[in-house]
Design a protein around this motif. Sequence first.
Motif, mmCIF file in Angstrom:
data_model
loop_
_atom_site.group_PDB
_atom_site.id
_atom_site.type_symbol
_atom_site.label_atom_id
_atom_site.label_comp_id
_atom_site.label_asym_id
_atom_site.label_seq_id
_atom_site.Cartn_x
_atom_site.Cartn_y
_atom_site.Cartn_z
ATOM 1 N N SER A 3 6.923 -6.966 3.600
ATOM 2 C CA SER A 3 7.565 -7.429 4.347
ATOM 3 C C SER A 3 9.280 -8.688 4.138
ATOM 4 N N GLN A 25 6.931 -16.802 2.933
ATOM 5 C CA GLN A 25 5.735 -17.313 3.438
ATOM 6 C C GLN A 25 5.962 -17.350 1.876
ATOM 7 N N TRP A 74 0.723 -1.340 0.135
ATOM 8 C CA TRP A 74 0.290 0.107 0.116
ATOM 9 C C TRP A 74 0.534 1.306 -0.311
ATOM 10 N N SER A 82 -4.598 -4.496 1.413
ATOM 11 C CA SER A 82 -6.378 -5.289 1.320
ATOM 12 C C SER A 82 -6.780 -4.308 1.844
HETATM 13 P P1 NDP Z 1 3.186 -7.169 4.512
HETATM 14 O O1 NDP Z 1 4.138 -7.805 3.817
HETATM 15 O O2 NDP Z 1 1.531 -8.229 5.145
HETATM 16 O O3 NDP Z 1 2.072 -6.798 3.051
HETATM 17 C C1 NDP Z 1 2.455 -6.759 1.854
HETATM 18 C C2 NDP Z 1 1.246 -7.537 0.562
HETATM 19 O O4 NDP Z 1 1.745 -8.810 0.875
HETATM 20 C C3 NDP Z 1 -0.050 -7.268 0.975
HETATM 21 O O5 NDP Z 1 -0.223 -7.559 -0.536
HETATM 22 C C4 NDP Z 1 -0.736 -8.420 1.680
HETATM 23 O O6 NDP Z 1 -2.169 -8.475 1.800
HETATM 24 C C5 NDP Z 1 0.213 -9.220 0.999
HETATM 25 N N1 NDP Z 1 0.598 -10.700 1.853
HETATM 26 C C6 NDP Z 1 1.333 -10.772 3.297
HETATM 27 N N2 NDP Z 1 1.229 -11.672 3.627
HETATM 28 C C7 NDP Z 1 1.105 -12.419 1.979
HETATM 29 C C8 NDP Z 1 1.057 -14.275 2.531
HETATM 30 N N3 NDP Z 1 1.309 -14.631 3.422
HETATM 31 N N4 NDP Z 1 0.124 -14.313 1.098
HETATM 32 C C9 NDP Z 1 0.506 -13.728 0.260
HETATM 33 N N5 NDP Z 1 0.013 -12.009 0.861
HETATM 34 C C10 NDP Z 1 0.610 -11.905 2.143
HETATM 35 O O7 NDP Z 1 3.104 -5.538 4.974
HETATM 36 P P2 NDP Z 1 2.275 -4.929 5.583
HETATM 37 O O8 NDP Z 1 1.145 -4.192 4.957
HETATM 38 O O9 NDP Z 1 1.862 -5.526 6.739
HETATM 39 O O10 NDP Z 1 2.949 -3.643 6.333
HETATM 40 C C11 NDP Z 1 3.985 -4.377 7.698
HETATM 41 C C12 NDP Z 1 5.041 -4.131 7.393
HETATM 42 O O11 NDP Z 1 5.825 -4.640 6.167
HETATM 43 C C13 NDP Z 1 5.229 -2.749 7.703
HETATM 44 O O12 NDP Z 1 5.447 -1.572 8.349
HETATM 45 C C14 NDP Z 1 7.407 -2.767 6.740
HETATM 46 O O13 NDP Z 1 7.968 -2.881 7.702
HETATM 47 C C15 NDP Z 1 6.760 -3.464 5.381
HETATM 48 N N6 NDP Z 1 6.686 -2.902 4.656
HETATM 49 C C16 NDP Z 1 7.542 -3.396 3.478
HETATM 50 C C17 NDP Z 1 7.364 -2.580 2.372
HETATM 51 C C18 NDP Z 1 8.368 -2.761 1.248
HETATM 52 O O14 NDP Z 1 8.275 -1.499 0.687
HETATM 53 N N7 NDP Z 1 9.007 -2.895 1.802
HETATM 54 C C19 NDP Z 1 5.853 -2.355 2.003
HETATM 55 C C20 NDP Z 1 4.691 -2.512 2.748
HETATM 56 C C21 NDP Z 1 4.911 -3.036 4.309
HETATM 57 P P3 NDP Z 1 -3.004 -7.854 2.865
HETATM 58 O O15 NDP Z 1 -2.834 -5.964 2.532
HETATM 59 O O16 NDP Z 1 -4.327 -8.862 2.156
HETATM 60 O O17 NDP Z 1 -2.129 -8.966 4.054
#
Ligand code: NDP
Length: 453
Positions: A207, A213, A130, A157
Motif C-alpha cells: 500500500s 513509511q 498477499w 502476515s
Molecule cells: P500493506 O501495504 O499493509 O502490506 C503489504 C506488506 O507490507 C506486508 O508484508 C505488510 O506486512 C508490510 N508492511 C506494512 N506496513 C509496513 C511497515 N510499516 N513496515 C514494514 N512492513 C510493512 O497492505 P495490506 O495487506 O494491509 O492491504 C491494505 C491495502 O493496501 C489494500 O487494500 C490495497 O489497497 C493495498 N495493497 C496493494 C497491493 C499492491 O499490489 N499494490 C498489495 C497489497 C495491498 P504485514 O502483513 O505483517 O502487515
Amino acid sequence: MKIKSVNPYTEEINWTYDALSFGDCEDQIENSRAAFSGWGSLSVEERTTYISRAAEVLRQNRQVYAEIITKEMGKPIRQSLAEIEKCAWLCDYYAENAVEFLKDEVVETEAEKSYVTFEPLGIILGIMPWNFPFWQVFRFAVPALTAGNVCLLKHASNVPGSALEIEKIFTEAGLPGDVFKTLLIDSKVAMEIIDEELVDGVSLTGSVGAGSQIGELAGRMIKPLVLELGGSDPFIVLEDADIDRAAQVAVKSRFLNAGQSCIAAKRFIVIEDVVVDFVEAFELHIQELKIGDPMDEETDIGPVAKKEFVDILEKLLKDAKKKKSEPYIYGEKPEKGFFFMPTLIPVASTDMKVCNVEVFGPIAPVIMAKDEDEAVKIANSTEFGLGAEVWSADLERAERLAKKIRSGFVTINGMVKSDPRMPFGGIKKSGVGRELSYYGLKAFVNIKTIVVN
Ligand code: NDP
C-alpha cells in the motif's frame, strides 16, 4: 507473537507460527551475509542454472503450491495455478537472458578502455503482499538473485505458508543455504532490520501507507529502494471501440483475484455516446461470473483475503450511495467466507471515494466523459499512475492518447498484465523504480564505471 493464516472461504485457521524477534533474525542475517560472498562471486551462467531448476520445481509441484495460495488468501484455484506457471516463466526468462543483460557494456571515450560492469549489492530485503503471494515474491527475488544478491523475505502476515514454501522451492532447486531466506516477522521487526543497516536494499510491494513509511526509513539509511504500490487504473472506452470485447476484458480486468490487484482496471471512463451500450454489455458479462468455493475449478470469484476488507469495501459503497449512485450487486452471497459480491456503479462521479482511492475488491464504477480530452483528464485525476487501458478501433488515436496518460504502463485494446519481458512499475504515488525485464535486473546492482587510461 503468533503469525496466523486464516482460510478466507472456510474462516478456519490453516496454520499458526511463532513470529521471530529482531534478536532471532540477527544470526540469520549474519548467515545471509556469509552466503553472499559465495553466491555473489559465482558467474551469471552458474546462477542461472539454479534459477532454471527453480522453474522445474515450480512446474513439478504446481498443484501443491496453488492449493496453498487458495487456502491462504482465497484466490480461485485456476488463477492460483496460472500464478505458479507465471513464476516458472519468469525463471525461464531470466535464465535465458540474464547473461546477455548483465554483460559489461563498453562505452567509447578518449580513454584506452572504458566500460560499465554490474555487480551485486548484497542482502536485499523483500517486503511482499498477499494478493499474488508467489508471483510478487518471484518478481522481486529472481532478478535480485540472478544479479548475485541474496534475499530475505518478509511476507504479508496472512500468507506464512506461502512464504515458507517459497524458501523450500529455492532449497529444492539447489541454491546454497541462506541465499534465499524467509523471516516470519512483523512489520516492526522488518523496520528494525532496515534501521540497523543489516540489509543493502529494500523492495516493497504494497500500500501507499507502507511505501511511505518504508521509503522514509530507507531514504534516511540511504538504501536503494523499489516501491511497487497501489493503482486506480483507468479503463478508457472511446466511441469507436469494440464495445462487447471491451466489456468482456473489463470484467476480467476488474474481477480477477476478486479485484485485489494493483493493475486491475478500477475506473471505467466511457465516452457518453456509448456508455449505455457499454454498461449493458458489462452487466451481461458480470452475470456470467461464477462465485463461490475457490477450490472449485469452475469458480471465477472467491472471497476477499481478509475479513476487514469486506468492511472497507462496504464503507466505499456507502459513500457512493450517499453521492446518489444506485449500484447493481450481482449473485448470492455464500453463507460463510469473506465475500463481497461483484458490484457495478453504472453512474459514478469523480467525487466518490471509489473513483479516488485504491479499491481492492470487486467494485466497478463507470464514469461518463463527453470526449477524449475529458477522458484523459479524468484518467489523470488520481494520485496514482500505475497502468491504464485504452479501447479504440483507431490505433493511431489510441497511441496518441496513451502518451497523454500519466502512468507506467498503457495497454491498447487489451488488459494490463505484467510480463517478464516488459518493465513494470508506476509513477506518482504508484511507486518508485521498475521491476521485470532488463530494467528490473538492474534495480539492485552497482552500476560500476571502469576507465582504463
Ligand atoms: P500493506 O501495504 O499493509 O502490506 C503489504 C506488506 O507490507 C506486508 O508484508 C505488510 O506486512 C508490510 N508492511 C506494512 N506496513 C509496513 C511497515 N510499516 N513496515 C514494514 N512492513 C510493512 O497492505 P495490506 O495487506 O494491509 O492491504 C491494505 C491495502 O493496501 C489494500 O487494500 C490495497 O489497497 C493495498 N495493497 C496493494 C497491493 C499492491 O499490489 N499494490 C498489495 C497489497 C495491498 P504485514 O502483513 O505483517 O502487515
